[in-house]
Design a protein around this motif. Structure first.
Motif, PDB file in Angstrom:
ATOM      1  N   GLY A  19       1.268   0.412  -9.148  1.00  0.00           N
ATOM      2  CA  GLY A  19       2.248   0.194  -8.084  1.00  0.00           C
ATOM      3  C   GLY A  19       2.794  -1.222  -8.200  1.00  0.00           C
ATOM      4  N   MET A  21       5.020  -2.847  -5.900  1.00  0.00           N
ATOM      5  CA  MET A  21       5.672  -3.330  -4.672  1.00  0.00           C
ATOM      6  C   MET A  21       5.497  -4.842  -4.495  1.00  0.00           C
ATOM      7  SD  MET A  21       5.059  -1.612  -0.923  1.00  0.00           S
ATOM      8  CE  MET A  21       3.390  -2.222  -0.723  1.00  0.00           C
ATOM      9  N   ASP A  48       5.059   2.717 -10.994  1.00  0.00           N
ATOM     10  CA  ASP A  48       5.830   3.108  -9.810  1.00  0.00           C
ATOM     11  C   ASP A  48       6.572   1.913  -9.225  1.00  0.00           C
ATOM     12  OD1 ASP A  48       6.317   5.160  -7.562  1.00  0.00           O
ATOM     13  OD2 ASP A  48       5.609   3.389  -6.476  1.00  0.00           O
ATOM     14  N   TYR A  53      12.110  -2.500  -3.623  1.00  0.00           N
ATOM     15  CA  TYR A  53      11.010  -3.463  -3.771  1.00  0.00           C
ATOM     16  C   TYR A  53      11.580  -4.819  -4.189  1.00  0.00           C
ATOM     17  CZ  TYR A  53       7.748   0.488  -3.502  1.00  0.00           C
ATOM     18  OH  TYR A  53       7.046   1.598  -3.087  1.00  0.00           O
ATOM     19  N   SER A 149       8.948  11.455  -1.253  1.00  0.00           N
ATOM     20  CA  SER A 149       7.934  10.616  -0.620  1.00  0.00           C
ATOM     21  C   SER A 149       8.121  10.691   0.897  1.00  0.00           C
ATOM     22  CB  SER A 149       8.111   9.168  -1.106  1.00  0.00           C
ATOM     23  OG  SER A 149       7.157   8.313  -0.533  1.00  0.00           O
ATOM     24  N   ASN A 150       7.017  10.503   1.626  1.00  0.00           N
ATOM     25  CA  ASN A 150       7.086  10.333   3.088  1.00  0.00           C
ATOM     26  C   ASN A 150       7.805  11.483   3.797  1.00  0.00           C
ATOM     27  OD1 ASN A 150       5.813   7.805   2.759  1.00  0.00           O
ATOM     28  ND2 ASN A 150       7.774   6.865   2.268  1.00  0.00           N
ATOM     29  N   GLN A 175       4.772  11.648  -2.976  1.00  0.00           N
ATOM     30  CA  GLN A 175       4.163  10.318  -2.830  1.00  0.00           C
ATOM     31  C   GLN A 175       3.930  10.031  -1.340  1.00  0.00           C
ATOM     32  OE1 GLN A 175       5.284   5.773  -3.840  1.00  0.00           O
ATOM     33  NE2 GLN A 175       5.623   7.186  -5.515  1.00  0.00           N
ATOM     34  N   SER A 204      -0.970   3.257  -1.059  1.00  0.00           N
ATOM     35  CA  SER A 204      -1.981   2.531  -0.264  1.00  0.00           C
ATOM     36  C   SER A 204      -3.354   3.188  -0.355  1.00  0.00           C
ATOM     37  CB  SER A 204      -1.557   2.384   1.199  1.00  0.00           C
ATOM     38  OG  SER A 204      -0.567   1.389   1.328  1.00  0.00           O
ATOM     39  N   LEU A 206      -6.050   1.865  -1.038  1.00  0.00           N
ATOM     40  CA  LEU A 206      -7.061   0.978  -0.437  1.00  0.00           C
ATOM     41  C   LEU A 206      -6.665   0.599   0.992  1.00  0.00           C
ATOM     42  CD1 LEU A 206      -7.880  -1.367  -3.463  1.00  0.00           C
ATOM     43  CD2 LEU A 206      -9.234   0.551  -2.571  1.00  0.00           C
ATOM     44  N   GLY A 207      -5.786   1.393   1.588  1.00  0.00           N
ATOM     45  CA  GLY A 207      -5.392   1.104   2.971  1.00  0.00           C
ATOM     46  C   GLY A 207      -4.785  -0.289   3.109  1.00  0.00           C
ATOM     47  N   GLY A 208      -4.057  -0.721   2.081  1.00  0.00           N
ATOM     48  CA  GLY A 208      -3.425  -2.038   2.128  1.00  0.00           C
ATOM     49  C   GLY A 208      -4.412  -3.184   1.965  1.00  0.00           C
ATOM     50  N   LYS A 214     -12.358  -6.587   2.984  1.00  0.00           N
ATOM     51  CA  LYS A 214     -11.984  -8.001   3.176  1.00  0.00           C
ATOM     52  C   LYS A 214     -11.649  -8.349   4.623  1.00  0.00           C
ATOM     53  CE  LYS A 214      -8.321  -8.311   0.405  1.00  0.00           C
ATOM     54  NZ  LYS A 214      -7.092  -8.857  -0.194  1.00  0.00           N
ATOM     55  N   ARG A 226      -2.764  -9.936   2.259  1.00  0.00           N
ATOM     56  CA  ARG A 226      -1.604  -9.259   2.848  1.00  0.00           C
ATOM     57  C   ARG A 226      -1.551  -9.492   4.359  1.00  0.00           C
ATOM     58  NH1 ARG A 226      -0.109  -3.153   1.142  1.00  0.00           N
ATOM     59  NH2 ARG A 226       0.141  -4.220  -0.861  1.00  0.00           N
ATOM     60  N   ARG A 286      -2.043  -7.916  -6.169  1.00  0.00           N
ATOM     61  CA  ARG A 286      -1.190  -9.103  -6.247  1.00  0.00           C
ATOM     62  C   ARG A 286      -1.450  -9.896  -7.523  1.00  0.00           C
ATOM     63  NH1 ARG A 286      -0.911 -13.584  -2.161  1.00  0.00           N
ATOM     64  NH2 ARG A 286      -1.177 -12.056  -0.494  1.00  0.00           N
ATOM     65  N   GLN A 290      -7.144  -8.646  -9.692  1.00  0.00           N
ATOM     66  CA  GLN A 290      -7.348  -7.507  -8.773  1.00  0.00           C
ATOM     67  C   GLN A 290      -7.114  -6.184  -9.497  1.00  0.00           C
ATOM     68  OE1 GLN A 290      -4.813  -7.824  -5.346  1.00  0.00           O
ATOM     69  NE2 GLN A 290      -6.114  -9.328  -4.304  1.00  0.00           N
ATOM     70  N   ASN A 294      -9.719  -3.093 -10.072  1.00  0.00           N
ATOM     71  CA  ASN A 294      -9.451  -1.742  -9.568  1.00  0.00           C
ATOM     72  C   ASN A 294      -9.463  -0.706 -10.689  1.00  0.00           C
ATOM     73  OD1 ASN A 294      -9.215  -2.989  -7.120  1.00  0.00           O
ATOM     74  ND2 ASN A 294      -6.979  -2.883  -7.025  1.00  0.00           N
TER      75      ASN A 294
HETATM   76  N1  LIG Z   1       6.455   5.572  -1.143  1.00  0.00           N
HETATM   77  C1  LIG Z   1       6.212   4.642  -0.251  1.00  0.00           C
HETATM   78  O1  LIG Z   1       6.749   4.659   0.869  1.00  0.00           O
HETATM   79  C2  LIG Z   1       5.252   3.548  -0.587  1.00  0.00           C
HETATM   80  C3  LIG Z   1       4.788   2.676   0.412  1.00  0.00           C
HETATM   81  C4  LIG Z   1       3.896   1.682   0.058  1.00  0.00           C
HETATM   82  C5  LIG Z   1       3.472   1.552  -1.260  1.00  0.00           C
HETATM   83  N2  LIG Z   1       3.958   2.389  -2.222  1.00  0.00           N
HETATM   84  C6  LIG Z   1       3.524   2.266  -3.639  1.00  0.00           C
HETATM   85  O2  LIG Z   1       2.103   2.279  -3.677  1.00  0.00           O
HETATM   86  C7  LIG Z   1       1.630   1.109  -4.333  1.00  0.00           C
HETATM   87  C8  LIG Z   1       0.293   0.712  -3.751  1.00  0.00           C
HETATM   88  O3  LIG Z   1       0.406   0.500  -2.342  1.00  0.00           O
HETATM   89  P1  LIG Z   1      -0.411  -0.674  -1.673  1.00  0.00           P
HETATM   90  O4  LIG Z   1      -0.061  -1.947  -2.338  1.00  0.00           O
HETATM   91  O5  LIG Z   1      -0.247  -0.580  -0.220  1.00  0.00           O
HETATM   92  O6  LIG Z   1      -1.890  -0.252  -2.144  1.00  0.00           O
HETATM   93  P2  LIG Z   1      -3.360  -0.671  -1.703  1.00  0.00           P
HETATM   94  O7  LIG Z   1      -4.175  -0.537  -2.932  1.00  0.00           O
HETATM   95  O8  LIG Z   1      -3.803   0.076  -0.514  1.00  0.00           O
HETATM   96  O9  LIG Z   1      -3.253  -2.204  -1.287  1.00  0.00           O
HETATM   97  C9  LIG Z   1      -3.026  -3.170  -2.274  1.00  0.00           C
HETATM   98  C10 LIG Z   1      -3.357  -4.539  -1.729  1.00  0.00           C
HETATM   99  O10 LIG Z   1      -4.755  -4.633  -1.429  1.00  0.00           O
HETATM  100  C11 LIG Z   1      -5.261  -5.891  -1.880  1.00  0.00           C
HETATM  101  N3  LIG Z   1      -6.164  -5.633  -2.993  1.00  0.00           N
HETATM  102  C12 LIG Z   1      -6.010  -4.733  -4.008  1.00  0.00           C
HETATM  103  N4  LIG Z   1      -7.046  -4.776  -4.842  1.00  0.00           N
HETATM  104  C13 LIG Z   1      -7.886  -5.712  -4.363  1.00  0.00           C
HETATM  105  C14 LIG Z   1      -9.146  -6.193  -4.804  1.00  0.00           C
HETATM  106  N5  LIG Z   1      -9.734  -5.709  -5.903  1.00  0.00           N
HETATM  107  N6  LIG Z   1      -9.748  -7.158  -4.059  1.00  0.00           N
HETATM  108  C15 LIG Z   1      -9.167  -7.640  -2.952  1.00  0.00           C
HETATM  109  N7  LIG Z   1      -7.964  -7.223  -2.489  1.00  0.00           N
HETATM  110  C16 LIG Z   1      -7.331  -6.271  -3.192  1.00  0.00           C
HETATM  111  C17 LIG Z   1      -4.045  -6.701  -2.338  1.00  0.00           C
HETATM  112  O11 LIG Z   1      -3.473  -7.383  -1.228  1.00  0.00           O
HETATM  113  P3  LIG Z   1      -3.759  -8.926  -0.890  1.00  0.00           P
HETATM  114  O12 LIG Z   1      -4.551  -9.554  -2.009  1.00  0.00           O
HETATM  115  O13 LIG Z   1      -2.411  -9.490  -0.748  1.00  0.00           O
HETATM  116  O14 LIG Z   1      -4.517  -8.885   0.390  1.00  0.00           O
HETATM  117  C18 LIG Z   1      -3.081  -5.611  -2.762  1.00  0.00           C
HETATM  118  O15 LIG Z   1      -1.726  -6.003  -2.774  1.00  0.00           O
HETATM  119  C19 LIG Z   1       2.760   0.094  -4.170  1.00  0.00           C
HETATM  120  O16 LIG Z   1       2.733  -0.930  -5.135  1.00  0.00           O
HETATM  121  C20 LIG Z   1       3.966   0.982  -4.321  1.00  0.00           C
HETATM  122  O17 LIG Z   1       4.201   1.229  -5.707  1.00  0.00           O
HETATM  123  C21 LIG Z   1       4.819   3.388  -1.905  1.00  0.00           C
END
Ligand SMILES: NC(=O)c1ccc[n+]([C@@H]2O[C@H](COP(=O)([O-])OP(=O)(O)OC[C@H]3O[C@@H](n4cnc5c(N)ncnc54)[C@H](OP(=O)(O)O)[C@@H]3O)[C@@H](O)[C@H]2O)c1
Length: 352
Positions: A19, A21, A48, A53, A149-150, A175, A204, A206-208, A214, A226, A286, A290, A294
């Motif tokens: 991802g 974003m 993706d 973005y 998506s959505n 998605q 998401s 990892l729920g963001g 964390k 984030r 980011r 990370q 993952n």
């Molecule tokens: N279709 C849609 O509407 C939609 C919406 C959202 C996302 N997406 C897609 O889905 C992808 C993933 O979404 P998401 O970014 O929300 O996913 P996520 O995996 O739930 O959250 C990612 C965030 O979690 C933190 N993180 C990830 N791995 C970590 C680790 N090992 N240790 C500590 N922190 C960690 C980082 O944020 P910090 O370090 O900044 O805290 C990272 O930016 C996006 O890049 C995008 O391509 C699509």
């Protein structure tokens, strides 16, 4: 990393997707290119992005990476339209889709988009209009596969039924947001996707960031995370998600992770990868560090008793009717009785 078929008719993709974003936002171009190199080097094939973005900068960063390495023929690149329509257009109207695709092709520096998502339902545009525009793009060779998506369950069914009736491209991919912290997709959307042979690429996972453990219950986040950057951000906003249910789920993830000597993120990703219909997880990160951490989750296969513990702790609590009616005596929804498997076996009817 193993591979999955994205739904019944989609491309073959890696079980973990990149991802993007964060590209052009938290992640600068040099780090983004390190992440893309790392991802490709570890066998990842699905990237993706979306036209929105960082206002198109994410697509541009990917495009420059592709040009520097001599192309992206070994990658499946997904992007999206809908939320940045040109002036005078509606979100998923024909004029919007046809204009937006040209912008994405140019920013990505490619002749064709492997997987083109409509980023969300557009109540003002009949889906047949969107599908006809997408069909013309497929015929012109500018788009290979389409996805949505959505959407809710009835919206997805209407899209699929309309596409079949009109001989237009049926989505191969969906998605949705989906993780241990939000299983709302299981009520209607996941059954509809399974029924229509659509592969899921959950966002998401990892729920963001919550499922890394964390964020604690007692202190609002600060610092370079984030929610430290913006506690009100999105569906993962601190006050919205800092609930007893969230901490029950985190407790179960923490316990399973401790038993396996793994980070919590690995457990959360392994659970999701093994759910029915899930083809490829969209990993957000980011930094390359990370992302690397993952990707290490890719080989983890949780035993049934751990899957069960996590599934029960995160049970979405269905209303009595009609959803509760299909629950069994133990309170586990009928989807939880479906066979779940490890990476490479959860994505579609035709896993490879
Ligand atoms: N279709 C849609 O509407 C939609 C919406 C959202 C996302 N997406 C897609 O889905 C992808 C993933 O979404 P998401 O970014 O929300 O996913 P996520 O995996 O739930 O959250 C990612 C965030 O979690 C933190 N993180 C990830 N791995 C970590 C680790 N090992 N240790 C500590 N922190 C960690 C980082 O944020 P910090 O370090 O900044 O805290 C990272 O930016 C996006 O890049 C995008 O391509 C699509």
């Amino acid at each position: 990393m193993s591979l999955n078929s994205l739904g019944r008719a989609g491309p073959i993709v890696s079980t973990h997707a990149l991802g993007t974003m964060t590209f052009g936002a938290e992640t600068d171009e040099a780090e983004a290119h390190r992440m893309l190199d790392l991802f490709a080097g570890r066998g990842g094939t699905l990237i993706d992005t979306a036209d929105v973005y960082s206002g198109g900068v994410s697509e541009e960063i990917i495009g420059r990476w592709g040009r520097a390495r001599g192309g992206m023929a070994d990658m499946i690149v997904a992007t999206k339209c809908r939320f940045a329509p040109p002036a005078g257009s509606r979100g998923a109207a024909r004029r919007s889709v046809l204009r937006c695709v040209e912008g994405s092709l140019s920013r990505l520096g490619t002749d064709a988009i492997d997987l083109y998502f409509v980023h969300g339902w557009d109540k003002d545009t009949d889906p047949v209009e969107t599908l006809r525009a997408l069909g013309d793009l497929v015929t012109a060779g500018k788009v290979h596969h389409v996805g949505w998506s959505n959407v809710t369950g009835w919206q997805l069914e209407r899209i699929c039924a309309t596409a079949r009736a009109e001989g237009l491209p049926v989505p191969v991919a969906l998605q949705p947001q989906y993780s241990l912290l939000d299983r709302g997709v299981e009520w209607e959307v996941l059954p509809c996707a399974l029924e229509n042979g659509i592969g899921m690429t959950p966002w998401s996972p990892l729920g963001g960031g919550w499922l890394t453990g964390k964020y604690g219950a007692g202190a609002r986040p600060t610092g370079a995370t984030r929610l430290g950057d913006d506690p009100e951000r999105g569906l993962e906003a601190y006050d919205r998600r800092n609930t007893a249910r969230t901490h029950t789920v985190l407790g179960a993830v923490r316990a399973v992770a401790a038993r396996h000597g793994r980070p919590m993120s690995h457990v959360a990703l392994a659970w999701l990868q093994a759910r029915p219909g899930v083809a490829s997880l969209l990993l957000g990160a980011r930094s390359a560090a990370q992302l690397s951490a993952n990707l290490d989750a890719a080989g983890l296969c949780l035993p049934p008793e751990d899957m069960d513990e996590l599934t029960r702790a995160s049970a979405p609590g269905l209303p009595d009717y009609p959803y509760g009616f299909v629950q069994d005596w133990s309170g586990v929804s009928h989807w939880d009785r479906l066979g779940t498997g490890c990476a490479g076996s959860g994505g579609s009817a035709d896993p490879i």
